[in-house]
Design an enzyme around this catalytic site. Structure first.
Site, PDB file in Angstrom:
ATOM      1  CG  HIS A 131       2.834  -5.634  -4.210  1.00  4.76           C
ATOM      2  ND1 HIS A 131       3.458  -5.714  -5.432  1.00  4.76           N
ATOM      3  CD2 HIS A 131       3.032  -6.832  -3.611  1.00  4.76           C
ATOM      4  CE1 HIS A 131       4.018  -6.909  -5.564  1.00  4.76           C
ATOM      5  NE2 HIS A 131       3.770  -7.620  -4.477  1.00  4.76           N
ATOM      6  N   GLY A 203       2.126  -7.518 -18.317  1.00  2.00           N
ATOM      7  CA  GLY A 203       2.893  -6.326 -17.969  1.00  2.00           C
ATOM      8  C   GLY A 203       3.657  -6.434 -16.679  1.00  2.00           C
TER       9      GLY A 203
HETATM   10  C1  BV8 Z   1       8.062 -11.255   0.822  1.00  2.00           C
HETATM   11  C2  BV8 Z   1       5.072  -1.958  -3.438  1.00  2.00           C
HETATM   12  C3  BV8 Z   1       8.325 -12.702   2.666  1.00  2.00           C
HETATM   13  C4  BV8 Z   1       6.038  -0.908  -3.066  1.00  2.00           C
HETATM   14  C5  BV8 Z   1       6.415  -3.762  -4.368  1.00  2.00           C
HETATM   15  C6  BV8 Z   1      15.473 -13.574  -3.716  1.00  2.00           C
HETATM   16  C7  BV8 Z   1      14.771 -14.356  -4.606  1.00  2.00           C
HETATM   17  C8  BV8 Z   1      13.382 -14.328  -4.652  1.00  2.00           C
HETATM   18  C9  BV8 Z   1      12.683 -13.510  -3.812  1.00  2.00           C
HETATM   19  C10 BV8 Z   1      13.383 -12.719  -2.948  1.00  2.00           C
HETATM   20  C11 BV8 Z   1      14.759 -12.757  -2.875  1.00  2.00           C
HETATM   21  N1  BV8 Z   1      15.142 -11.874  -1.912  1.00  2.00           N
HETATM   22  C12 BV8 Z   1      14.041 -11.297  -1.365  1.00  2.00           C
HETATM   23  C13 BV8 Z   1      12.987 -11.828  -1.997  1.00  2.00           C
HETATM   24  C14 BV8 Z   1      11.636 -11.524  -1.771  1.00  2.00           C
HETATM   25  C15 BV8 Z   1      11.299 -10.186  -2.438  1.00  2.00           C
HETATM   26  C16 BV8 Z   1      11.550 -10.221  -3.922  1.00  2.00           C
HETATM   27  O1  BV8 Z   1      10.810 -10.827  -4.669  1.00  2.00           O
HETATM   28  N2  BV8 Z   1      12.624  -9.532  -4.363  1.00  2.00           N
HETATM   29  C17 BV8 Z   1      12.954  -9.527  -5.774  1.00  2.00           C
HETATM   30  C18 BV8 Z   1      13.301  -8.097  -6.215  1.00  2.00           C
HETATM   31  C19 BV8 Z   1      14.108 -10.487  -6.002  1.00  2.00           C
HETATM   32  N3  BV8 Z   1       9.883 -10.067  -2.190  1.00  2.00           N
HETATM   33  C20 BV8 Z   1       9.473  -9.480  -1.070  1.00  2.00           C
HETATM   34  O2  BV8 Z   1      10.205  -8.945  -0.260  1.00  2.00           O
HETATM   35  C21 BV8 Z   1       7.970  -9.566  -0.851  1.00  2.00           C
HETATM   36  N4  BV8 Z   1       7.729 -10.015   0.478  1.00  2.00           N
HETATM   37  O3  BV8 Z   1       8.588 -12.055   0.076  1.00  2.00           O
HETATM   38  O4  BV8 Z   1       7.766 -11.522   2.145  1.00  2.00           O
HETATM   39  C22 BV8 Z   1       9.742 -12.339   3.038  1.00  2.00           C
HETATM   40  C23 BV8 Z   1       9.917 -11.645   4.204  1.00  2.00           C
HETATM   41  C24 BV8 Z   1      11.232 -11.329   4.594  1.00  2.00           C
HETATM   42  C25 BV8 Z   1      12.333 -11.678   3.784  1.00  2.00           C
HETATM   43  C26 BV8 Z   1      12.120 -12.348   2.566  1.00  2.00           C
HETATM   44  C27 BV8 Z   1      10.820 -12.678   2.199  1.00  2.00           C
HETATM   45  C28 BV8 Z   1       7.358  -8.202  -1.012  1.00  2.00           C
HETATM   46  C29 BV8 Z   1       7.442  -7.803  -2.465  1.00  2.00           C
HETATM   47  C30 BV8 Z   1       6.605  -6.545  -2.678  1.00  2.00           C
HETATM   48  C31 BV8 Z   1       7.500  -5.375  -2.911  1.00  2.00           C
HETATM   49  N5  BV8 Z   1       6.687  -4.202  -3.182  1.00  2.00           N
HETATM   50  N6  BV8 Z   1       5.622  -2.698  -4.555  1.00  2.00           N
HETATM   51  C32 BV8 Z   1       6.012   0.211  -4.089  1.00  2.00           C
HETATM   52  O5  BV8 Z   1       5.446   0.050  -5.191  1.00  2.00           O
HETATM   53  O6  BV8 Z   1       6.574   1.261  -3.768  1.00  2.00           O
HETATM   54  S1  BV8 Z   1       7.036  -4.585  -5.696  1.00  2.00           S
HETATM   55  C33 BV8 Z   1       7.043  -3.591  -7.043  1.00  2.00           C
HETATM   56  O7  BV8 Z   1       7.547  -4.429  -8.095  1.00  2.00           O
HETATM   57  C34 BV8 Z   1       5.705  -3.128  -7.563  1.00  2.00           C
HETATM   58  O8  BV8 Z   1       4.596  -3.567  -6.804  1.00  2.00           O
HETATM   59  C35 BV8 Z   1       5.659  -3.755  -8.928  1.00  2.00           C
HETATM   60  O9  BV8 Z   1       4.392  -3.972  -9.355  1.00  2.00           O
HETATM   61  C36 BV8 Z   1       6.393  -4.987  -8.654  1.00  2.00           C
HETATM   62  C37 BV8 Z   1       6.781  -5.866  -9.733  1.00  2.00           C
HETATM   63  O10 BV8 Z   1       7.278  -5.083 -10.763  1.00  2.00           O
HETATM   64  P1  BV8 Z   1       6.462  -5.099 -12.135  1.00  2.00           P
HETATM   65  O11 BV8 Z   1       5.055  -4.771 -11.838  1.00  2.00           O
HETATM   66  O12 BV8 Z   1       6.724  -6.366 -12.827  1.00  2.00           O
HETATM   67  O13 BV8 Z   1       7.088  -3.859 -12.867  1.00  2.00           O
HETATM   68  P2  BV8 Z   1       8.464  -3.809 -13.661  1.00  2.00           P
HETATM   69  O14 BV8 Z   1       8.772  -2.386 -13.933  1.00  2.00           O
HETATM   70  O15 BV8 Z   1       9.458  -4.678 -12.981  1.00  2.00           O
HETATM   71  O16 BV8 Z   1       8.130  -4.529 -15.049  1.00  2.00           O
HETATM   72  C38 BV8 Z   1       7.185  -3.950 -15.929  1.00  2.00           C
HETATM   73  C39 BV8 Z   1       7.004  -4.954 -17.048  1.00  2.00           C
HETATM   74  O17 BV8 Z   1       5.996  -4.459 -17.936  1.00  2.00           O
HETATM   75  C40 BV8 Z   1       8.254  -5.140 -17.891  1.00  2.00           C
HETATM   76  O18 BV8 Z   1       8.436  -6.534 -18.113  1.00  2.00           O
HETATM   77  C41 BV8 Z   1       7.933  -4.418 -19.210  1.00  2.00           C
HETATM   78  O19 BV8 Z   1       8.506  -5.079 -20.320  1.00  2.00           O
HETATM   79  C42 BV8 Z   1       6.449  -4.558 -19.255  1.00  2.00           C
HETATM   80  N7  BV8 Z   1       5.753  -3.505 -19.997  1.00  2.00           N
HETATM   81  C43 BV8 Z   1       6.048  -2.184 -20.030  1.00  2.00           C
HETATM   82  N8  BV8 Z   1       5.104  -1.544 -20.773  1.00  2.00           N
HETATM   83  C44 BV8 Z   1       4.219  -2.485 -21.182  1.00  2.00           C
HETATM   84  C45 BV8 Z   1       4.624  -3.733 -20.687  1.00  2.00           C
HETATM   85  N9  BV8 Z   1       3.951  -4.868 -20.930  1.00  2.00           N
HETATM   86  C46 BV8 Z   1       2.837  -4.776 -21.683  1.00  2.00           C
HETATM   87  N10 BV8 Z   1       2.378  -3.617 -22.192  1.00  2.00           N
HETATM   88  C47 BV8 Z   1       3.040  -2.457 -21.969  1.00  2.00           C
HETATM   89  N11 BV8 Z   1       2.577  -1.305 -22.491  1.00  2.00           N
END
Ligand code: BV8
Length: 259
Positions: A131, A203
């Site tokens: 990303h 994570g």
């Molecule tokens: C794409 C950069 C083609 C920006 C980020 C419907 C269904 C499925 C998919 C989609 C949909 N509608 C749209 C989509 C596609 C969409 C998507 O997936 N949406 C989701 C929200 C449903 N994806 C996209 O758009 C991607 N592109 O598919 O292109 C396309 C083109 C056009 C139209 C459609 C598709 C692009 C996705 C990239 C987005 N950019 N980041 C920025 O950072 O500013 S994503 C962002 O979320 C970050 O990169 C982050 O890393 C990522 C994922 O989040 P996590 O890393 O998992 O972080 P989160 O806070 O969620 O969770 C943390 C976890 O850690 C928790 O579980 C917690 O319990 C745990 N934790 C906490 N502390 C600890 C721990 N675990 C262990 N130890 C600890 N100490």
């Protein structure tokens, strides 16, 4: 299968010890212990906005100042953070392709969704960054010269919105926003990395695609799959073992057992 006893750790350690190819995919949870806020967890990243509402080209076109306020705040936050034990272990694993005495040579590849660059600062080799980076910019207008990202580590950013040095238009963070495709080369490298003996997802809430799909693909290719997270995720029922624990605790525990 979520087992809260020592058994999953023992089983994962045994699999890692016997593996020659290991892939670790990380999410924001790996940086949480460094003080970098996660996206969706408690105390989430942004006060009243959802990341999905700000991290889009439409949001930037609508209000570039607001989106840059969010990214400038994140850059300042991350600038004061350092890699934690989880980053350090993965950096060491990524560099340890050669065999240690009496061990099989181990090729470890790290794939990250994170944009904080903490894996890089920890020294991770050949990191696959899905990303992008908070510390790189590119032209928002899409001018040809500004399509190549440039590094900008200034904290705080100077007044006014960052500009493209080539066309004078707005510069934007060189991260992949929602609705934007990932860089094909990065996706290809990540897909190649799913061909492994052990795929470890650490994570991540496993909700953002295509990143969340790689563990499924690794499993379909026959990898032993494992998850380390503080809480269950949509991947927990898919993987062979799901370990409930903190990355900064569990990874060093595994490292002590397999090193
Ligand atoms: C794409 C950069 C083609 C920006 C980020 C419907 C269904 C499925 C998919 C989609 C949909 N509608 C749209 C989509 C596609 C969409 C998507 O997936 N949406 C989701 C929200 C449903 N994806 C996209 O758009 C991607 N592109 O598919 O292109 C396309 C083109 C056009 C139209 C459609 C598709 C692009 C996705 C990239 C987005 N950019 N980041 C920025 O950072 O500013 S994503 C962002 O979320 C970050 O990169 C982050 O890393 C990522 C994922 O989040 P996590 O890393 O998992 O972080 P989160 O806070 O969620 O969770 C943390 C976890 O850690 C928790 O579980 C917690 O319990 C745990 N934790 C906490 N502390 C600890 C721990 N675990 C262990 N130890 C600890 N100490």
């Amino acid at each position: 299968m979520i087992l809260r006893v020592q058994q999953p750790l023992t089983e994962l350690a045994a699999r890692l010890r016997a593996a020659t190819r290991i892939t670790v995919m990380t999410g924001a949870g790996v940086s949480a212990a460094s003080g970098v806020p996660t996206f969706r967890g408690a105390g989430g990243l942004w006060r009243t906005y959802r990341a999905e509402d700000l991290a889009t080209p439409e949001a930037f076109a609508r209000d570039p100042a607001l989106v840059w306020e969010w990214y400038a705040w994140r850059r300042e936050k991350v600038a004061s953070c350092s890699p934690n034990a989880a980053h350090v272990v993965l950096a060491r694993w990524s560099a340890s392709a050669k065999a240690s005495a009496g061990q099989v040579p181990r090729d470890v590849r790290v794939v990250t969704q994170n944009v904080d660059d903490l894996h890089i600062r920890a020294g991770t080799r050949d990191l696959i960054r899905l990303h992008g980076s908070l510390w790189e910019l590119k032209c928002f207008n899409g001018c040809s010269a500004g399509a190549t990202t440039w590094r900008d580590e200034r904290v705080p950013l100077p007044d006014g919105l960052p500009r493209c040095p080539y066309c004078g238009g707005y510069a934007r963070p060189a991260v992949v926003w929602f609705g934007e495709s990932l860089h094909g080369g990065d996706v290809n490298r990540a897909v190649e990395a799913t061909a492994c003996d052990v795929f470890l997802t650490v994570g991540t809430s496993a909700v953002v695609y295509p990143a969340a799909g790689f563990v499924h693909h690794a499993r379909s290719l026959g990898a032993f799959t494992a998850e380390i997270n503080l809480e269950p995720t949509p991947a927990s029922s898919l993987v062979d073992v799901s370990i409930l624990g903190a990355a900064e605790d569990v990874l060093p525990q595994l490292d002590r057992v397999i090193s």
